[in-house]
Design a protein around this motif. Structure first.
Motif, PDB file in Angstrom:
ATOM      1  N   THR A 161       5.480   8.157 -13.091  1.00 39.40           N
ATOM      2  CA  THR A 161       5.484   6.756 -12.647  1.00 39.40           C
ATOM      3  C   THR A 161       4.687   6.543 -11.369  1.00 39.40           C
ATOM      4  N   SER A 162       4.589   7.576 -10.532  1.00 32.86           N
ATOM      5  CA  SER A 162       3.848   7.441  -9.279  1.00 32.86           C
ATOM      6  C   SER A 162       2.368   7.165  -9.512  1.00 32.86           C
ATOM      7  N   ILE A 163       1.863   7.623 -10.643  1.00 27.91           N
ATOM      8  CA  ILE A 163       0.469   7.346 -10.994  1.00 27.91           C
ATOM      9  C   ILE A 163       0.240   5.838 -11.079  1.00 27.91           C
ATOM     10  N   PHE A 164       1.229   5.142 -11.625  1.00 28.42           N
ATOM     11  CA  PHE A 164       1.087   3.711 -11.882  1.00 28.42           C
ATOM     12  C   PHE A 164       1.594   2.822 -10.737  1.00 28.42           C
ATOM     13  N   THR A 165       2.506   3.344  -9.919  1.00 29.64           N
ATOM     14  CA  THR A 165       3.068   2.512  -8.854  1.00 29.64           C
ATOM     15  C   THR A 165       2.357   2.674  -7.516  1.00 29.64           C
ATOM     16  N   GLN A 166       1.564   3.721  -7.375  1.00 32.99           N
ATOM     17  CA  GLN A 166       0.818   3.880  -6.123  1.00 32.99           C
ATOM     18  C   GLN A 166      -0.204   2.751  -5.999  1.00 32.99           C
ATOM     19  N   LYS A 167      -0.539   2.435  -4.793  1.00 33.38           N
ATOM     20  CA  LYS A 167      -1.578   1.435  -4.562  1.00 33.38           C
ATOM     21  C   LYS A 167      -2.331   1.845  -3.306  1.00 33.38           C
ATOM     22  N   LYS A 168      -3.553   2.228  -3.522  1.00 32.08           N
ATOM     23  CA  LYS A 168      -4.384   2.698  -2.412  1.00 32.08           C
ATOM     24  C   LYS A 168      -4.901   1.510  -1.617  1.00 32.08           C
ATOM     25  N   PRO A 169      -5.092   1.713  -0.322  1.00 26.07           N
ATOM     26  CA  PRO A 169      -5.640   0.600   0.489  1.00 26.07           C
ATOM     27  C   PRO A 169      -7.085   0.315   0.093  1.00 26.07           C
ATOM     28  N   LYS A 170      -7.454  -0.924   0.211  1.00 28.48           N
ATOM     29  CA  LYS A 170      -8.845  -1.313  -0.089  1.00 28.48           C
ATOM     30  C   LYS A 170      -9.708  -0.822   1.051  1.00 28.48           C
ATOM     31  N   GLU A 171     -10.845  -0.292   0.689  1.00 30.79           N
ATOM     32  CA  GLU A 171     -11.774   0.205   1.688  1.00 30.79           C
ATOM     33  C   GLU A 171     -12.438  -0.973   2.403  1.00 30.79           C
ATOM     34  N   ASP A 172     -12.499  -0.865   3.705  1.00 31.25           N
ATOM     35  CA  ASP A 172     -13.143  -1.908   4.506  1.00 31.25           C
ATOM     36  C   ASP A 172     -14.540  -1.420   4.868  1.00 31.25           C
TER      37      ASP A 172
ATOM     38  N   VAL B 181       0.877  -1.173   0.000  1.00 31.56           N
ATOM     39  CA  VAL B 181       0.000   0.000   0.000  1.00 31.56           C
ATOM     40  C   VAL B 181       0.913   1.222   0.000  1.00 31.56           C
ATOM     41  N   MET B 182       0.722   2.102  -1.004  1.00 28.25           N
ATOM     42  CA  MET B 182       1.582   3.280  -1.102  1.00 28.25           C
ATOM     43  C   MET B 182       0.784   4.421  -1.737  1.00 28.25           C
ATOM     44  N   THR B 183       0.863   5.586  -1.122  1.00 24.96           N
ATOM     45  CA  THR B 183       0.160   6.749  -1.662  1.00 24.96           C
ATOM     46  C   THR B 183       0.971   7.352  -2.810  1.00 24.96           C
ATOM     47  N   TYR B 184       0.332   8.230  -3.552  1.00 26.37           N
ATOM     48  CA  TYR B 184       0.996   8.921  -4.649  1.00 26.37           C
ATOM     49  C   TYR B 184       2.186   9.720  -4.120  1.00 26.37           C
ATOM     50  N   SER B 185       1.989  10.420  -3.004  1.00 26.54           N
ATOM     51  CA  SER B 185       3.064  11.255  -2.459  1.00 26.54           C
ATOM     52  C   SER B 185       4.249  10.417  -1.972  1.00 26.54           C
TER      53      SER B 185
END
Length: 175
Positions: free
Chosen positions: A161-172, A67-71
């Motif tokens: 590249t950050s657009i493609f490598t970010q991965k947002k956490p799944k909403e619970d 899990v990684m944000t854009y920033s």
């Protein structure tokens, strides 16, 4: 889900070192083959930079638990390129100041040759343009410019590249 707080400094330093060494190897290969100013060396270096930033971002994302944000992706990319730029800048300084000082004159001649080939600069202004470019070809200035330009290129690469490598956490949604 708690967000992991892992500093990007160590990871970016490690990948910046690897990336810097890779770029230096490309420079050495082109230097040894007698083509230190070849355009193909620049394009290969850009490809290696893009790959290096992406690898650093994916590695950091793995450290963060996928899990990684854009920033965060942007920060790791820019820091990786900053460290790589310091390493390559130091190599450039050594190359132009100690290993082969004649490269400064070769670079000046190469710039003059390119200006003549392009034909866009009037003949009487070529000497002035080459003289101006020569002021920025001192090893110490090249060291600083290498760091600044490398970090700027890292910012541009990382913004994309950050657009493609970010991965947002799944909403619970279970409550």
């Amino acid at each position: 889900m708690e967000e992991k707080s892992i500093s990007p400094w160590k990871s970016s330093l490690t990948y910046g070192l690897y990336l810097g060494i890779a770029i230096i190897l490309i420079s050495v290969i082109f230097y040894v083959t007698g083509n230190p100013f070849a355009k193909s060396a620049q394009w290969i270096s850009y490809g290696v930079m893009i790959a290096g930033v992406i690898i650093a971002q994916f590695s950091y994302r793995k450290l963060l638990g996928e899990v990684m944000t854009y920033s965060q992706a942007l920060a790791i990319g820019v820091l990786t390129m900053l460290f790589a730029s310091v390493i390559t800048g130091f190599f450039t300084y050594l190359l132009y100041a100690i290993i082969d000082p004649s490269l400064q004159e070769q670079l000046r001649l190469s710039i003059e040759e390119q200006l003549v080939k392009q034909g866009r600069v009037p003949e009487e202004q070529i000497d002035m343009a080459v003289e101006m470019a020569a002021k920025f070809q001192k090893p110490a200035i090249m060291f600083v410019m290498s760091i600044l330009s490398g970090t700027f290129v890292g910012l541009i690469i990382s913004l994309i590249t950050s657009i493609f490598t970010q991965k947002k956490p799944k909403e619970d949604f279970s409550a």
